[in-house]
Design an enzyme around this catalytic site. Structure first.
Site, PDB file in Angstrom:
ATOM      1  N   LYS A  63     -10.804  -4.274  -5.041  1.00 38.57           N
ATOM      2  CA  LYS A  63     -11.753  -3.166  -5.292  1.00 38.57           C
ATOM      3  C   LYS A  63     -10.790  -1.654  -5.691  1.00 38.57           C
ATOM      4  O   LYS A  63     -11.271  -1.049  -6.286  1.00 38.57           O
ATOM      5  CB  LYS A  63     -12.708  -2.652  -3.895  1.00 38.57           C
ATOM      6  CG  LYS A  63     -11.839  -2.396  -2.805  1.00 38.57           C
ATOM      7  CD  LYS A  63     -12.793  -2.557  -1.712  1.00 38.57           C
ATOM      8  CE  LYS A  63     -11.976  -2.663  -0.393  1.00 38.57           C
ATOM      9  NZ  LYS A  63     -12.745  -3.052   0.885  1.00 38.57           N
ATOM     10  N   LYS A 107       0.710  -1.208   0.132  1.00 39.95           N
ATOM     11  CA  LYS A 107       0.091  -0.042   0.062  1.00 39.95           C
ATOM     12  C   LYS A 107       0.656   1.271   0.097  1.00 39.95           C
ATOM     13  O   LYS A 107       0.351   2.400  -0.419  1.00 39.95           O
ATOM     14  CB  LYS A 107      -0.765   0.130   1.288  1.00 39.95           C
ATOM     15  CG  LYS A 107      -2.229  -0.948   1.012  1.00 39.95           C
ATOM     16  CD  LYS A 107      -3.107  -0.524   1.917  1.00 39.95           C
ATOM     17  CE  LYS A 107      -4.405  -1.470   2.008  1.00 39.95           C
ATOM     18  NZ  LYS A 107      -5.535  -1.221   3.124  1.00 39.95           N
ATOM     19  N   LYS A 148      -4.550 -10.305  -6.483  1.00 42.11           N
ATOM     20  CA  LYS A 148      -5.500 -10.606  -6.071  1.00 42.11           C
ATOM     21  C   LYS A 148      -6.789  -9.638  -6.671  1.00 42.11           C
ATOM     22  O   LYS A 148      -6.464  -8.651  -6.905  1.00 42.11           O
ATOM     23  CB  LYS A 148      -5.203 -10.443  -4.606  1.00 42.11           C
ATOM     24  CG  LYS A 148      -6.229  -9.408  -3.629  1.00 42.11           C
ATOM     25  CD  LYS A 148      -5.891  -9.214  -2.327  1.00 42.11           C
ATOM     26  CE  LYS A 148      -6.003  -8.015  -1.831  1.00 42.11           C
ATOM     27  NZ  LYS A 148      -6.481  -7.795  -0.464  1.00 42.11           N
TER      28      LYS A 148
HETATM   29  P1  AMP Z   1     -10.617  -5.637   2.688  1.00 39.45           P
HETATM   30  O1  AMP Z   1     -11.335  -5.392   1.753  1.00 39.45           O
HETATM   31  O2  AMP Z   1      -9.095  -5.470   2.552  1.00 39.45           O
HETATM   32  O3  AMP Z   1     -10.994  -4.742   4.081  1.00 39.45           O
HETATM   33  O4  AMP Z   1     -10.747  -7.128   3.147  1.00 39.45           O
HETATM   34  C1  AMP Z   1     -12.005  -7.776   3.658  1.00 39.45           C
HETATM   35  C2  AMP Z   1     -11.992  -9.312   3.962  1.00 39.45           C
HETATM   36  O5  AMP Z   1     -11.951  -9.725   2.702  1.00 39.45           O
HETATM   37  C3  AMP Z   1     -10.742  -9.510   4.417  1.00 39.45           C
HETATM   38  O6  AMP Z   1     -10.788 -10.910   5.265  1.00 39.45           O
HETATM   39  C4  AMP Z   1      -9.833 -10.064   3.077  1.00 39.45           C
HETATM   40  O7  AMP Z   1      -8.825 -10.863   3.425  1.00 39.45           O
HETATM   41  C5  AMP Z   1     -10.797 -10.578   2.268  1.00 39.45           C
HETATM   42  N1  AMP Z   1     -10.795 -10.567   0.945  1.00 39.45           N
HETATM   43  C6  AMP Z   1     -10.031  -9.341   0.275  1.00 39.45           C
HETATM   44  N2  AMP Z   1      -9.993  -9.591  -1.085  1.00 39.45           N
HETATM   45  C7  AMP Z   1     -10.131 -10.817  -1.278  1.00 39.45           C
HETATM   46  C8  AMP Z   1      -9.841 -11.926  -2.473  1.00 39.45           C
HETATM   47  N3  AMP Z   1      -9.354 -11.418  -3.514  1.00 39.45           N
HETATM   48  N4  AMP Z   1     -10.010 -13.128  -1.880  1.00 39.45           N
HETATM   49  C9  AMP Z   1     -10.361 -13.762  -0.997  1.00 39.45           C
HETATM   50  N5  AMP Z   1     -10.536 -12.791  -0.074  1.00 39.45           N
HETATM   51  C10 AMP Z   1     -10.328 -11.460   0.027  1.00 39.45           C
END
Ligand code: AMP
Ligand code: TRP
Length: 327
Positions: A195, A111, A192
């Protein structure tokens, strides 16, 4: 009964990766455990957020939890910022965290890469995440693969605190799906699904319309072969699509291979798109209903009270153990 805690940052709209990696398991775990699920808004501001957008996204994540089946009768749904103890324990744990530990975090490296001004909060983010988890003595933390390193640090901090100040915190375990812990981009299977990717074709947003979903899946990159086979090293793109299919249908990867043997990618992708629509369309309808009704705001008010009730005694104990004068 075991305690579960997890959270998602309201830093944009959510993707199918968030659903498969995290939310799907939130719904599963609430049947057997005490669960707390938050909107990690204090984490979201570690990168700049427009105030109006932050409010909107926080509401949106709450509505998505509810629409996906997180049940406020079984789980506590709350805003991190509404429970003061998170920020306070976050600070206490920051003082126990080593710079070297934070410097090693790959999420921080990703990041902050190439950025000129990096907020100090982005650096100390994992100490706050540890506070979220330890405040409730969570046993299990459902997250995707990318949060594994943060969980390791949480365990290290819990152990460090216990050693220095006496047995206080439970060491949490991750609850990471076997398939789907890391859903990859549709345009590049080495990244990965996220968003924050500037190409919307790289992700399925949970609120994408059925037609957009169909289009994105039909355009998803695949190799030049035609065999639907799970082999992440040799066929990372198809393997990623198969992971999505498997998690949404609860089918095994072997079953999917057998089902599409000799058929090529076309029919597989078509059916995959329909499976995604079958999960997301009803979720979207519920989302619209909930948002309109304002029900989620009641849930969040009640959730903040319930979470604070659990968090306060823990914070008091921690402060006592650390030697803060009690008046
Ligand atoms: P965040 O959007 O970074 O707050 O992530 C929220 C949750 O979604 C966390 O548990 C992440 O590990 C999971 N997550 C986000 N992107 C992915 C992805 N591409 N595949 C699997 N899990 C994800
Ligand atoms: N850091 C997590 C993410 O980006 C969000 C989060 C904040 C979290 N606090 C948490 C996840 C506590 C699990 C437990 O995905």
């Amino acid at each position: 009964m075991k305690q579960v805690l997890s959270g998602i940052q309201p830093s944009g709209f959510l993707t199918l990766g968030n659903y498969i990696g995290a939310i799907k398991n939130y719904v599963l775990l609430q049947e057997s455990y005490h669960c707390l699920y938050m909107m990690a808004d204090l984490h979201a501001i570690t990168v700049p957020q427009e105030p109006a957008a932050l409010r909107e996204q926080s509401e949106s994540v709450a509505c998505l939890y509810l629409a996906a089946g997180v049940d406020p009768e079984k789980s506590t749904i709350f805003l991190q910022s509404a429970v003061h103890a998170h920020a306070e324990l976050g600070w206490l744990l920051t003082t126990l965290t080593y710079m070297g530990e934070l410097e090693r975090m790959t999420q921080f490296k990703d990041k902050s890469a190439g950025k000129e001004s990096i907020g100090a909060g982005l650096f100390t983010y994992p100490s706050l995440m540890a506070a979220d988890i330890l405040l409730y003595n969570a046993d299990l933390v459902p997250v995707g693969e990318d949060q594994k390193q943060h969980l390791e640090l949480t365990r290290d901090l819990a152990h460090r605190f216990n050693t220095r100040f006496g047995e206080t915190f439970t060491l949490p375990e991750g609850f990471i799906p076997q398939v789907g812990a890391r859903i990859m981009s549709l345009d590049d299977a080495s990244k990965k699904m996220s968003k924050s990717n500037p190409n919307p074709g790289s992700y399925i947003a949970l609120l994408d319309s059925p037609d957009v979903i169909r289009k994105k899946i039909s355009r998803a990159v695949t190799d030049s072969g035609r065999e639907v086979k799970y082999d992440p090293a040799a066929k990372p793109e198809v393997s990623n699509l198969m992971s999505i299919y498997a998690t949404l249908t609860n089918k095994s990867l072997a079953d999917i291979e057998a089902q599409y043997e000799g058929l090529g990618y076309g029919p597989f992708k078509k059916e995959l798109a329909e499976q995604i629509v079958a999960v997301l369309e009803p979720l979207q309808n519920r989302y619209v209903e909930i948002k309109k009704s304002g029900y989620h705001l009641d849930v969040l008010r009640k959730g903040a009270g319930q979470a604070a009730e659990k968090a306060e005694p823990m914070l008091t104990l921690v402060k006592e153990r650390m030697g803060f004068l009690k008046l």
